[in-house]
Design an enzyme around this catalytic site. Structure first.
Site, PDB file in Angstrom:
ATOM      1  N   GLU A 119      14.049  -3.179   5.229  1.00 50.03           N
ATOM      2  CA  GLU A 119      14.343  -2.893   3.809  1.00 50.03           C
ATOM      3  C   GLU A 119      14.779  -1.438   3.599  1.00 50.03           C
ATOM      4  OE1 GLU A 119      11.351  -2.740   5.007  1.00 50.03           O
ATOM      5  OE2 GLU A 119      10.578  -0.913   4.129  1.00 50.03           O
ATOM      6  N   ASP A 120      14.205  -0.520   4.370  1.00 47.68           N
ATOM      7  CA  ASP A 120      14.593   0.888   4.208  1.00 47.68           C
ATOM      8  C   ASP A 120      16.024   1.121   4.701  1.00 47.68           C
ATOM      9  OD1 ASP A 120      13.683   0.304   6.744  1.00 47.68           O
ATOM     10  OD2 ASP A 120      12.593   2.173   7.018  1.00 47.68           O
ATOM     11  N   TRP A 142       7.551  -6.973   7.688  1.00 49.98           N
ATOM     12  CA  TRP A 142       7.835  -5.585   8.042  1.00 49.98           C
ATOM     13  C   TRP A 142       9.272  -5.409   8.551  1.00 49.98           C
ATOM     14  CZ3 TRP A 142       9.332  -2.646  12.151  1.00 49.98           C
ATOM     15  CH2 TRP A 142       9.094  -1.256  12.035  1.00 49.98           C
ATOM     16  N   ARG A 197      -1.392  -2.610  12.429  1.00 52.80           N
ATOM     17  CA  ARG A 197      -0.515  -3.443  11.605  1.00 52.80           C
ATOM     18  C   ARG A 197      -1.364  -4.305  10.676  1.00 52.80           C
ATOM     19  NH1 ARG A 197       4.592  -4.104  12.196  1.00 52.80           N
ATOM     20  NH2 ARG A 197       4.747  -3.254  14.295  1.00 52.80           N
ATOM     21  N   HIS A 208      -3.172   3.747  11.567  1.00 49.84           N
ATOM     22  CA  HIS A 208      -3.630   2.415  11.160  1.00 49.84           C
ATOM     23  C   HIS A 208      -3.043   1.351  12.073  1.00 49.84           C
ATOM     24  CE1 HIS A 208       0.277   1.209   9.394  1.00 49.84           C
ATOM     25  NE2 HIS A 208       0.381   2.487   9.061  1.00 49.84           N
ATOM     26  N   ASP A 242       0.210   5.891   3.012  1.00 57.14           N
ATOM     27  CA  ASP A 242      -0.442   6.565   4.142  1.00 57.14           C
ATOM     28  C   ASP A 242       0.271   7.849   4.565  1.00 57.14           C
ATOM     29  OD1 ASP A 242       1.818   5.496   5.341  1.00 57.14           O
ATOM     30  OD2 ASP A 242       0.738   3.906   6.392  1.00 57.14           O
ATOM     31  N   ASP A 247       5.034   5.545   0.665  1.00 59.39           N
ATOM     32  CA  ASP A 247       3.991   4.782   1.352  1.00 59.39           C
ATOM     33  C   ASP A 247       2.648   5.430   1.055  1.00 59.39           C
ATOM     34  OD1 ASP A 247       5.942   3.182   2.376  1.00 59.39           O
ATOM     35  OD2 ASP A 247       5.635   3.735   4.477  1.00 59.39           O
ATOM     36  N   MET A 299       0.871  10.829   8.965  1.00 64.14           N
ATOM     37  CA  MET A 299       0.569   9.456   8.555  1.00 64.14           C
ATOM     38  C   MET A 299      -0.843   9.093   9.014  1.00 64.14           C
ATOM     39  SD  MET A 299       2.562   5.827   9.146  1.00 64.14           S
ATOM     40  CE  MET A 299       1.570   5.212  10.472  1.00 64.14           C
TER      41      MET A 299
HETATM   42  N1  UDH Z   1       1.406  -1.615   2.699  1.00 64.49           N
HETATM   43  C1  UDH Z   1       0.179  -1.904   2.113  1.00 64.49           C
HETATM   44  N2  UDH Z   1      -0.526  -2.992   2.541  1.00 64.49           N
HETATM   45  C2  UDH Z   1      -0.078  -3.809   3.516  1.00 64.49           C
HETATM   46  C3  UDH Z   1       1.156  -3.501   4.109  1.00 64.49           C
HETATM   47  C4  UDH Z   1       1.873  -2.376   3.696  1.00 64.49           C
HETATM   48  O1  UDH Z   1      -0.297  -1.199   1.222  1.00 64.49           O
HETATM   49  O2  UDH Z   1      -0.754  -4.772   3.849  1.00 64.49           O
HETATM   50  C5  UDH Z   1       2.227  -0.513   2.155  1.00 64.49           C
HETATM   51  C6  UDH Z   1       1.605   0.851   2.351  1.00 64.49           C
HETATM   52  O3  UDH Z   1       2.011   1.710   1.314  1.00 64.49           O
HETATM   53  C7  UDH Z   1       2.207   1.263   3.658  1.00 64.49           C
HETATM   54  C8  UDH Z   1       3.636   0.758   3.481  1.00 64.49           C
HETATM   55  O4  UDH Z   1       3.481  -0.457   2.791  1.00 64.49           O
HETATM   56  O5  UDH Z   1       2.127   2.641   3.873  1.00 64.49           O
HETATM   57  C9  UDH Z   1       4.395   0.574   4.776  1.00 64.49           C
HETATM   58  O6  UDH Z   1       3.691  -0.284   5.662  1.00 64.49           O
HETATM   59  P1  UDH Z   1       3.137   0.215   7.065  1.00 64.49           P
HETATM   60  O7  UDH Z   1       2.325   1.424   6.873  1.00 64.49           O
HETATM   61  O8  UDH Z   1       2.443  -0.923   7.736  1.00 64.49           O
HETATM   62  O9  UDH Z   1       4.440   0.576   7.877  1.00 64.49           O
HETATM   63  P2  UDH Z   1       4.473   1.472   9.176  1.00 64.49           P
HETATM   64  O10 UDH Z   1       5.893   1.525   9.580  1.00 64.49           O
HETATM   65  O11 UDH Z   1       3.573   0.668  10.197  1.00 64.49           O
HETATM   66  O12 UDH Z   1       3.729   2.732   9.051  1.00 64.49           O
HETATM   67  C10 UDH Z   1       4.068  -0.212  11.077  1.00 64.49           C
HETATM   68  C11 UDH Z   1       2.923  -0.880  11.811  1.00 64.49           C
HETATM   69  C12 UDH Z   1       2.248   0.084  12.706  1.00 64.49           C
HETATM   70  C13 UDH Z   1       1.417  -0.557  13.748  1.00 64.49           C
HETATM   71  C14 UDH Z   1       0.933   0.493  14.695  1.00 64.49           C
HETATM   72  C15 UDH Z   1      -0.019  -0.010  15.702  1.00 64.49           C
HETATM   73  N3  UDH Z   1      -0.411   1.082  16.542  1.00 64.49           N
HETATM   74 MN    MN Z   2       2.128   3.294   7.817  1.00 59.92          MN
END
Ligand code: UDH
Ligand code: MN
Length: 337
Positions: A252-253, A249, A284, A282, A189, A187, A279
């Site tokens: 997949e993992d 979202w 959603r 960010h 981030d 990812d 991380m």
């Molecule tokens: N990613 C992108 N662009 C997007 C979506 C996802 O580049 O529009 C990639 C990016 O590498 C990211 C990865 O896909 O690190 C995973 O997506 P994510 O970071 O959104 O997943 P995570 O599980 O976040 O970290 C879930 C949403 C968190 C919301 C929290 C609100 N407080």
């Molecule tokens: Mn993320």
């Protein structure tokens, strides 16, 4: 008068004799020393020829480089990682570009890396995160002494995001460029907090991001496989790559985890201290909402995995941009059927 004349004559005769004798002497010695110098020179040249025959030439040196050590000597362990100050692209470029080749490529110069690692980042509209990722990861990867390239796989358009399908496209695109044997998916981030968390492949598929700050530096659940993972090419092919059908979202993992176990492999992990991550905070993203269909698909993995994966992957490349820090590939991966 005649006596005087005779003395002068004798004196002149003696003088000229002595001069001739001196001249002959000087000539004799100067010739000898000339010969000596010439001999010495000849000896030196011979010796230097001999030594240059024994010492390897620069090209011979590169042919005889040893393998890079399994424990790279320049690793420092725990790292300070901070995202929220005014870091600019200009600063990142200046700090990180040295020793990189176009496209975000690097090779150790004093040893031969044991693995060729393609680093694949699924991406859309996260340039700010990419900047921090590159700033921290390039120096770590250089210290880890791998032959690597960074591939940012950018989803074209505004359709629903599909992380796993982007990673499949990254696998195919990276292989078009270089004979990579290891694929590391990250990812954008996530930044490791310890450079002993090695970005390479292991005897089993590896899950690297086990202790994220957002999960209190622990696994959220035992079979978690999200964030950062690496697989040898043969491990990736053994599971038919990743699913292409997880739009939006989530899930997949877990599907990838199931594929690994279903094909008789285990998951390798670093210890919890080495596997710490930060991380970037960010919200959603738009067009990446949790998809309620995804969790149910996990019951089907044992049979869908045969037909949904690298063997069914379809996408088109829209553009390829080579930056010094990364290769940026924009792909059209379509939309859910
Ligand atoms: N990613 C992108 N662009 C997007 C979506 C996802 O580049 O529009 C990639 C990016 O590498 C990211 C990865 O896909 O690190 C995973 O997506 P994510 O970071 O959104 O997943 P995570 O599980 O976040 O970290 C879930 C949403 C968190 C919301 C929290 C609100 N407080
Ligand atoms: Mn993320």
């Amino acid at each position: 008068m005649a006596g005087n004349f005779k003395r002068l004559f004798n004196f002149l005769a003696l003088f000229s004799f002595v001069s001739v004798a001196c001249f002959v002497l000087v000539l004799f010695y100067s010739r000898r020393s000339f010969e000596q110098v010439a001999k010495l020179l000849a000896k030196k040249i011979e010796a230097s020829n001999k030594s240059s025959e024994m010492a390897p030439t620069p090209s011979a040196v590169s042919l005889t480089l040893g393998p890079c050590p399994d424990n790279p000597p320049d690793l420092v362990g725990p790292l300070l990682v901070e995202f929220d100050f005014g870091r600019t692209w200009e600063h990142v470029r200046k700090e990180v570009s040295p020793l990189l080749q176009k496209g975000g490529r690097f090779k150790p110069k004093d040893c031969v890396a044991k693995q060729k690692v393609a680093i694949i980042i699924p991406f859309r509209n996260r340039h700010e995160h990419l900047k921090h990722w590159l700033y921290y990861l390039h120096p770590i990867l250089k210290r880890q002494l791998v032959d690597y390239g960074v591939y940012v796989i950018n989803q074209d358009g505004e359709g629903v995001f599909n992380r796993a399908k982007l990673m499949n496209a990254g696998y195919v695109e990276a292989l078009k460029e270089y004979d990579y044997d290891c694929f590391l998916f990250s990812d954008v981030d996530l930044v490791p907090l310890n450079d002993r968390n090695l970005y390479r492949c292991f005897d089993n598929p590896r899950h690297l991001a086990i202790g994220m700050d957002k999960f209190n530096f622990d696994l959220p659940y035992k079979t978690f496989f999200g964030g950062v993972a690496s697989l040898y090419k043969h491990q990736y092919l053994k599971i038919n790559g990743f699913p292409n059908t997880y739009w939006g979202w989530g899930g997949e993992d877990d599907d990838i985890y199931k594929r690994i176990v279903l094909r008789g492999m285990q998951v390798s992990r670093p210890d919890l201290l080495t596997g710490r991550y930060r991380m970037i905070k960010h919200q959603r993203d738009v067009h990446n909402d949790p998809n309620p269909k995804n969790p149910d698909k996990l019951f089907q993995t044992h049979w869908t995995m045969n037909a949904d994966g690298i063997n069914s992957l379809k996408y088109t490349v829209k553009s390829i941009e080579k930056d010094i820090l990364y290769t940026f590939i924009t792909v059209d991966i379509g939309s859910p059927e």
